[in-house]
Scaffold this motif. Sequence first.
Motif, PDB file in Angstrom:
ATOM      1  N   ASP A 378       0.790  -1.228   0.000  1.00 50.66           N
ATOM      2  CA  ASP A 378       0.000   0.000   0.000  1.00 50.66           C
ATOM      3  C   ASP A 378       0.826   1.283   0.000  1.00 50.66           C
ATOM      4  O   ASP A 378       0.336   2.336   0.389  1.00 50.66           O
ATOM      5  N   HIS A 379       2.074   1.204  -0.450  1.00 49.40           N
ATOM      6  CA  HIS A 379       2.913   2.397  -0.350  1.00 49.40           C
ATOM      7  C   HIS A 379       3.423   2.892  -1.699  1.00 49.40           C
ATOM      8  O   HIS A 379       3.683   4.083  -1.843  1.00 49.40           O
ATOM      9  N   TYR A 380       3.589   2.014  -2.654  1.00 55.83           N
ATOM     10  CA  TYR A 380       4.157   2.401  -3.946  1.00 55.83           C
ATOM     11  C   TYR A 380       3.212   2.136  -5.106  1.00 55.83           C
ATOM     12  O   TYR A 380       3.619   2.177  -6.256  1.00 55.83           O
ATOM     13  N   GLY A 381       1.960   1.878  -4.804  1.00 56.27           N
ATOM     14  CA  GLY A 381       0.995   1.628  -5.860  1.00 56.27           C
ATOM     15  C   GLY A 381       0.688   0.146  -6.017  1.00 56.27           C
ATOM     16  O   GLY A 381       1.486  -0.733  -5.678  1.00 56.27           O
ATOM     17  N   SER A 382      -0.488  -0.127  -6.565  1.00 57.09           N
ATOM     18  CA  SER A 382      -0.958  -1.506  -6.659  1.00 57.09           C
ATOM     19  C   SER A 382      -0.170  -2.333  -7.663  1.00 57.09           C
ATOM     20  O   SER A 382      -0.213  -3.571  -7.632  1.00 57.09           O
ATOM     21  N   ALA A 383       0.571  -1.683  -8.581  1.00 58.67           N
ATOM     22  CA  ALA A 383       1.360  -2.438  -9.557  1.00 58.67           C
ATOM     23  C   ALA A 383       2.563  -3.132  -8.920  1.00 58.67           C
ATOM     24  O   ALA A 383       3.198  -3.979  -9.563  1.00 58.67           O
ATOM     25  N   THR A 384       2.878  -2.805  -7.665  1.00 54.40           N
ATOM     26  CA  THR A 384       4.035  -3.413  -7.002  1.00 54.40           C
ATOM     27  C   THR A 384       3.896  -4.927  -6.912  1.00 54.40           C
ATOM     28  O   THR A 384       4.874  -5.659  -7.076  1.00 54.40           O
ATOM     29  N   ALA A 385       2.704  -5.413  -6.657  1.00 51.92           N
ATOM     30  CA  ALA A 385       2.495  -6.865  -6.553  1.00 51.92           C
ATOM     31  C   ALA A 385       2.833  -7.549  -7.877  1.00 51.92           C
ATOM     32  O   ALA A 385       3.508  -8.596  -7.896  1.00 51.92           O
ATOM     33  N   GLU A 386       2.390  -6.962  -8.977  1.00 49.95           N
ATOM     34  CA  GLU A 386       2.705  -7.534 -10.289  1.00 49.95           C
ATOM     35  C   GLU A 386       4.203  -7.473 -10.559  1.00 49.95           C
ATOM     36  O   GLU A 386       4.787  -8.411 -11.118  1.00 49.95           O
ATOM     37  N   GLU A 387       4.831  -6.380 -10.163  1.00 50.93           N
ATOM     38  CA  GLU A 387       6.271  -6.233 -10.343  1.00 50.93           C
ATOM     39  C   GLU A 387       7.023  -7.373  -9.654  1.00 50.93           C
ATOM     40  O   GLU A 387       7.954  -7.958 -10.225  1.00 50.93           O
ATOM     41  N   LYS A 420      14.054  -4.078  11.337  1.00 46.75           N
ATOM     42  CA  LYS A 420      14.456  -5.028  12.378  1.00 46.75           C
ATOM     43  C   LYS A 420      15.117  -6.276  11.802  1.00 46.75           C
ATOM     44  O   LYS A 420      15.382  -7.234  12.529  1.00 46.75           O
ATOM     45  N   GLY A 421      15.394  -6.291  10.493  1.00 49.03           N
ATOM     46  CA  GLY A 421      16.117  -7.398   9.887  1.00 49.03           C
ATOM     47  C   GLY A 421      15.298  -8.649   9.684  1.00 49.03           C
ATOM     48  O   GLY A 421      15.856  -9.754   9.635  1.00 49.03           O
ATOM     49  N   LYS A 422      13.986  -8.498   9.519  1.00 45.34           N
ATOM     50  CA  LYS A 422      13.134  -9.683   9.356  1.00 45.34           C
ATOM     51  C   LYS A 422      13.048 -10.159   7.910  1.00 45.34           C
ATOM     52  O   LYS A 422      12.480 -11.218   7.640  1.00 45.34           O
ATOM     53  N   TYR A 423      13.573  -9.378   6.968  1.00 42.17           N
ATOM     54  CA  TYR A 423      13.537  -9.752   5.560  1.00 42.17           C
ATOM     55  C   TYR A 423      14.959  -9.930   5.045  1.00 42.17           C
ATOM     56  O   TYR A 423      15.867  -9.204   5.434  1.00 42.17           O
ATOM     57  N   GLU A 424      15.138 -10.882   4.115  1.00 40.59           N
ATOM     58  CA  GLU A 424      16.443 -11.040   3.481  1.00 40.59           C
ATOM     59  C   GLU A 424      16.524 -10.234   2.182  1.00 40.59           C
ATOM     60  O   GLU A 424      17.577  -9.661   1.856  1.00 40.59           O
ATOM     61  N   VAL A 425      15.425 -10.166   1.445  1.00 42.10           N
ATOM     62  CA  VAL A 425      15.348  -9.363   0.221  1.00 42.10           C
ATOM     63  C   VAL A 425      13.984  -8.677   0.206  1.00 42.10           C
ATOM     64  O   VAL A 425      12.959  -9.333   0.360  1.00 42.10           O
ATOM     65  N   TRP A 426      13.982  -7.350   0.025  1.00 39.13           N
ATOM     66  CA  TRP A 426      12.702  -6.660   0.022  1.00 39.13           C
ATOM     67  C   TRP A 426      12.755  -5.483  -0.943  1.00 39.13           C
ATOM     68  O   TRP A 426      13.807  -4.962  -1.265  1.00 39.13           O
ATOM     69  N   GLY A 427      11.579  -5.087  -1.391  1.00 34.59           N
ATOM     70  CA  GLY A 427      11.486  -4.011  -2.370  1.00 34.59           C
ATOM     71  C   GLY A 427      11.212  -2.676  -1.717  1.00 34.59           C
ATOM     72  O   GLY A 427      10.395  -2.576  -0.801  1.00 34.59           O
ATOM     73  N   MET A 428      11.898  -1.665  -2.192  1.00 30.30           N
ATOM     74  CA  MET A 428      11.733  -0.314  -1.668  1.00 30.30           C
ATOM     75  C   MET A 428      11.704   0.687  -2.819  1.00 30.30           C
ATOM     76  O   MET A 428      12.152   0.415  -3.925  1.00 30.30           O
ATOM     77  N   GLY A 429      11.190   1.865  -2.517  1.00 27.84           N
ATOM     78  CA  GLY A 429      11.254   2.984  -3.438  1.00 27.84           C
ATOM     79  C   GLY A 429      11.978   4.128  -2.764  1.00 27.84           C
ATOM     80  O   GLY A 429      12.102   4.178  -1.535  1.00 27.84           O
TER      81      GLY A 429
END
Length: 535
Positions: A378-387, A420-429
Amino acid sequence: MNRKTLALPAVIGLVAPLIAACGGSDGGSDDTSLKVGTTDRISASAEAPAPLDPAYAYDVGSWNILRQSLQTLLVQPRGGGDPQPEAAEHCAFTDTGNERYSCTLRKDLKFADGGPVTADDVKYSVERVLRIDSESSVAGLLSTVDTVETRGDREVVFHLNSADATFPYKLSTPVAAIVDPDEYPEDRLLDGFSVHGSGPYTMEAQVEDGTLAKAVFTRNPNYRGSLDVRNGRAELVAFETAEAMGTAIAGGDIDVMSRTLTPDQVNELDAKPDDGIEVVEMSGLDIRYLAFDTDAPAVQNKAVRQAIAQIVDRNELVARVYGAQSEPLYSLVPASLPGHSNAFLNKYGEPSAAKAAKILDEAGISTPVPLDLHFTVDHYGSATAEEFDVLADQLNASGLFTVGDPKGAPWKEFRPASLKGKYEVWGMGWFPDFPDADNYLAPFLDKKNFLGSPYANSKVQQVLIPRSRREPDRMDAAPSLTEVQDIVAEDVPVLPLWQGKQYIAARDDVTGTAYALNSSSTLQLWELGKGVGSE
């Protein structure tokens, strides 16, 4: 096609274009009221109880609230260029080494409640941010501040611990906003959604279930500054989806759609030239990237990160998800800024599973490598899921990785979890704090970085970033900045993906849309009005 394309400059020092705001300045008045939609969701939670405190806020949605209601010494001009005085009457470096910066406040500055704004308030505000040093890492923008000195009620002098030619830009961001000491505690954050300042508007928050549903901005009668406020009231209304926001503007419930329109919405509105809604396209400097927890076992070995960099096909990603509304990016620094280099393209060339396999084999990495991808819904637009579905498909198709369904979470959960380091790879803008290459490198690579990443490179932190900041002419900083980008391409603590354009949609009686967003994606509600006119 009913789209206006505005090529606003994104490069430091360029002169603002001579584009008149839609309809000129005769459309706005004290009784003008507008409703602007957004999909930004700003929430308070146990993990992040103070989303609108400038000592904590560090995302474009929160900053867009603060920029309307808090005042900074300097402001980024409506069309681009060097920062200009706002709360200040005058600001300048007073030494030849860019280590001492002085500002003189305007006369008769007042907070919204009528109390005077003084140099002591500026000192308090900046020192408070540095003292609290919140986990959002926003204080890092002021890391070159050593001491703050006041001289009388109107002069404030910043003594820097190292040369920083970008410091004026940092003073134009909300982290350096002037807050009321009677409202903001000295050594802790101000919880909730209250904002107390001297900006062009006062703000009333309407909150539902811990989330800001509507921010109501009313023109501040005590405002003294450089901004020309063209309306008396503006409501920023939060929508859960871009589709709901689109329905609202079609029905006349809002006047403007701001970030984030979906690619389909932009195309659909372009195809309807007579529906009374106009799409405005502006140059943008926002980027998307993958972040890595370089201590996480799955990606601790840089060969794994290099293999991902070798596989990801940016052209396919952009074509399948965003089309002409974005372009592949081969560095953290956008292509339109001085100092940009195509570091990742230079190192990895075209996507190749065979080259990625060789990288992993030479490092002794067994394949397929299991991997989880995380993104915010819910932060970078709904197309993020498809990306992220496309990214997972590319990695799985290589045969070198096993990626399950990407995992999405709302921003209020996603951001604290990533820190808090709970993800190993995550998407950001990244929406720039200011349009300079430094702001695409230092926040991710310097000490106390924005991502909370354990990655650290001593040459970058101790030599290259400080060296680049010593150059007043930012073109002269290019050699140091290029070397930083080459190191990023080698170590891959982050993986740049694409650079976007920015859009708003507005009903045809709305004026000022040319400047509703600046190149740093700042929402400038004061530019909007209603009237009859055209650009």
